[in-house]
Design a protein around this motif. Structure first.
Motif, short mmCIF file in Angstrom:
data_model
loop_
_atom_site.label_atom_id
_atom_site.label_comp_id
_atom_site.label_asym_id
_atom_site.label_seq_id
_atom_site.Cartn_x
_atom_site.Cartn_y
_atom_site.Cartn_z
N SER A 1 0.80 -1.23 0.00
CA SER A 1 0.00 0.00 0.00
C SER A 1 0.84 1.28 0.00
CB SER A 1 -0.96 0.00 1.19
OG SER A 1 -0.26 -0.21 2.40
N PHE A 2 2.10 1.18 -0.41
CA PHE A 2 2.99 2.31 -0.68
C PHE A 2 3.44 3.06 0.58
CE2 PHE A 2 -0.15 2.73 -4.44
CZ PHE A 2 0.37 1.59 -5.04
N HIS A 3 2.51 3.45 1.47
CA HIS A 3 2.84 4.19 2.70
C HIS A 3 3.58 5.49 2.44
CE1 HIS A 3 1.28 1.22 5.45
NE2 HIS A 3 2.02 0.27 4.94
N LEU A 4 3.15 6.22 1.43
CA LEU A 4 3.68 7.56 1.20
C LEU A 4 2.87 8.58 2.01
CD1 LEU A 4 4.17 7.45 -2.68
CD2 LEU A 4 5.85 6.91 -0.89
N LEU A 5 3.53 9.66 2.42
CA LEU A 5 2.84 10.72 3.14
C LEU A 5 2.20 11.68 2.13
CD1 LEU A 5 5.41 11.43 5.99
CD2 LEU A 5 3.32 10.07 6.09
N ARG B 1 9.29 14.00 -12.06
CA ARG B 1 8.07 14.11 -11.25
C ARG B 1 8.37 14.28 -9.76
NH1 ARG B 1 2.91 11.75 -13.93
NH2 ARG B 1 3.51 11.87 -16.12
N ARG B 2 9.56 14.72 -9.46
CA ARG B 2 9.94 14.79 -8.05
C ARG B 2 9.09 15.78 -7.24
NH1 ARG B 2 14.67 17.38 -10.47
NH2 ARG B 2 14.74 19.59 -9.91
N SER B 3 8.50 16.78 -7.90
CA SER B 3 7.69 17.78 -7.18
C SER B 3 6.21 17.40 -7.14
CB SER B 3 7.86 19.15 -7.82
OG SER B 3 7.40 19.14 -9.16
N TYR B 4 5.86 16.24 -7.68
CA TYR B 4 4.46 15.80 -7.65
C TYR B 4 4.12 15.22 -6.28
CZ TYR B 4 3.95 16.08 -12.77
OH TYR B 4 3.85 16.51 -14.06
N TYR B 5 2.86 15.39 -5.87
CA TYR B 5 2.36 14.77 -4.65
C TYR B 5 1.81 13.38 -4.98
CZ TYR B 5 2.86 19.30 -2.39
OH TYR B 5 3.37 20.46 -1.88
N PRO B 6 1.74 12.48 -3.98
CA PRO B 6 1.25 11.12 -4.26
C PRO B 6 -0.07 11.08 -5.02
CG PRO B 6 2.21 11.18 -2.08
CD PRO B 6 2.23 12.60 -2.60
N ALA B 7 -1.02 11.96 -4.70
CA ALA B 7 -2.33 11.95 -5.36
C ALA B 7 -2.22 12.29 -6.85
CB ALA B 7 -3.28 12.92 -4.68
N GLN B 8 -1.10 12.91 -7.26
CA GLN B 8 -0.89 13.28 -8.65
C GLN B 8 -0.15 12.20 -9.43
OE1 GLN B 8 1.20 16.93 -7.53
NE2 GLN B 8 -0.46 18.13 -8.43
N LEU B 9 0.18 11.09 -8.76
CA LEU B 9 0.94 10.01 -9.37
C LEU B 9 0.07 8.77 -9.51
CD1 LEU B 9 4.21 10.37 -7.24
CD2 LEU B 9 3.89 11.14 -9.60
N SER B 10 0.35 7.95 -10.53
CA SER B 10 -0.34 6.67 -10.68
C SER B 10 0.12 5.69 -9.60
CB SER B 10 -0.05 6.08 -12.06
OG SER B 10 1.32 5.67 -12.14
N GLY C 1 1.56 2.81 -10.02
CA GLY C 1 2.91 2.34 -10.32
C GLY C 1 3.97 3.37 -9.99
N GLU C 2 3.65 4.65 -10.24
CA GLU C 2 4.60 5.71 -9.90
C GLU C 2 4.77 5.84 -8.39
OE1 GLU C 2 4.02 8.67 -13.75
OE2 GLU C 2 2.64 8.81 -12.06
N GLN C 3 3.67 5.71 -7.65
CA GLN C 3 3.77 5.76 -6.19
C GLN C 3 4.65 4.62 -5.67
OE1 GLN C 3 0.17 6.73 -3.85
NE2 GLN C 3 -0.86 6.90 -5.83
N GLN C 4 4.49 3.42 -6.26
CA GLN C 4 5.32 2.31 -5.81
C GLN C 4 6.79 2.54 -6.15
OE1 GLN C 4 5.61 0.38 -3.51
NE2 GLN C 4 4.41 -1.47 -3.99
N ARG C 5 7.06 3.19 -7.27
CA ARG C 5 8.44 3.52 -7.62
C ARG C 5 9.04 4.55 -6.66
NH1 ARG C 5 6.99 4.69 -13.64
NH2 ARG C 5 9.01 5.71 -13.79
N VAL C 6 8.21 5.49 -6.20
CA VAL C 6 8.67 6.43 -5.17
C VAL C 6 9.01 5.65 -3.89
CG1 VAL C 6 8.02 8.36 -3.67
CG2 VAL C 6 7.38 8.39 -6.09
N ALA C 7 8.15 4.68 -3.55
CA ALA C 7 8.39 3.88 -2.35
C ALA C 7 9.69 3.08 -2.48
CB ALA C 7 7.21 2.94 -2.10
N ILE C 8 9.98 2.58 -3.68
CA ILE C 8 11.22 1.85 -3.91
C ILE C 8 12.42 2.79 -3.78
CG2 ILE C 8 12.57 0.62 -5.65
CD1 ILE C 8 9.89 -0.55 -6.66
N ALA C 9 12.30 4.00 -4.34
CA ALA C 9 13.38 4.98 -4.21
C ALA C 9 13.63 5.30 -2.73
CB ALA C 9 13.03 6.25 -4.98
#
Length: 228
Positions: free
Chosen positions: A98-102, A139-148, A150-158
């Motif tokens: 579930s990504f767990h991004l803020l 997309r580094r300045s995008y918020y989680p709600a603005q990302l798909s 898959g992109e949110q999961q890639r942020v979580a991996i980073a």
């Protein structure tokens, strides 16, 4: 980079029980396993088989009822909660279903967070490098709600890789993704495992994904068995 013969995870005769309304519930029974440094290792099993419980024990989020778990030579059951948390900060990365991004932080700020908590002055530079590595620099300045998803999961991996962990624990990392996006995310996990020599421990019910790992075992009713 190939795995070493030195086990970074060493599990010996581990059991986990909890007390429920109907008495004692045995979640794990006599689990024994070793994972070498740089290896990719999958644990498969049906829902309720104890996979996530085992992952939590391996990462020191909980302690076993019986048995011993060593993480990079440290006996987790002999450490208090604060010492286990310090070990996780230094050695471990997590990727969850579930990504767990803020949501109030940008992609860059989410990746910076673990470094900022450590007082790392190069947090922003390292976060940008990590986002570039997963293809999300623009997309580094995008918020989680603005990302798909898959992109949110890639942020979580980073975020998981930004402090160069020795071990990456991934709990159903493709569970909320469509097949094509999930395959891309998995390609990324295995590329980082290969290129950085990071030990990858993957928990999943997805057998084709698990079979991409160098080794694969299954949990059935709390017992670890070779994959049939």
């Amino acid at each position: 980079m190939t795995g070493s013969s030195h086990p970074v995870i060493d599990v010996r005769d581990v059991s986990k029980s909890v007390n429920g309304p109907e008495g004692r519930l045995d979640i794990l029974s006599d689990v024994a396993m070793q994972v070498n440094g740089g290896e990719s290792f999958a644990i498969v099993g049906a829902s309720g088989s104890g996979k996530t419980t085992l992952l939590g024990l391996l990462a020191g989020l909980d302690t076993p009822t019986r048995g011993s778990i060593q993480l990079d030579g440290h006996a987790l059951e002999q450490l208090d909660e604060e010492a286990r948390a310090d070990l996780r900060r230094r050695l471990v990365g997590f990727v969850f279903q579930s990504f767990h991004l803020l949501p109030a932080l940008t992609a860059e700020q989410n990746v910076m967070l673990p470094l900022e908590l450590e007082g790392n002055r190069a947090a922003r530079e390292k976060a940008r490098t990590a986002l570039e590595a997963v293809g999300l620099g623009p997309r580094r300045s995008y918020y989680p709600a603005q990302l798909s998803g898959g992109e949110q999961q890639r942020v979580a991996i980073a975020r998981a890789f930004v402090h160069s962990p020795r071990v990456l624990f991934a709990d159903e990392p493709t569970g909320n993704l469509d097949r094509r996006t999930g395959r891309h995310v998995c390609d990324l996990l295995f590329a980082l495992n290969r290129d950085h020599g990071t030990t990858l421990v993957l928990v999943t019910h997805d057998l084709p994904l698990a079979e991409r790992c160098a080794r694969c075992v299954q949990l059935q009713e709390g017992r670890l068995e070779p994959l049939a």
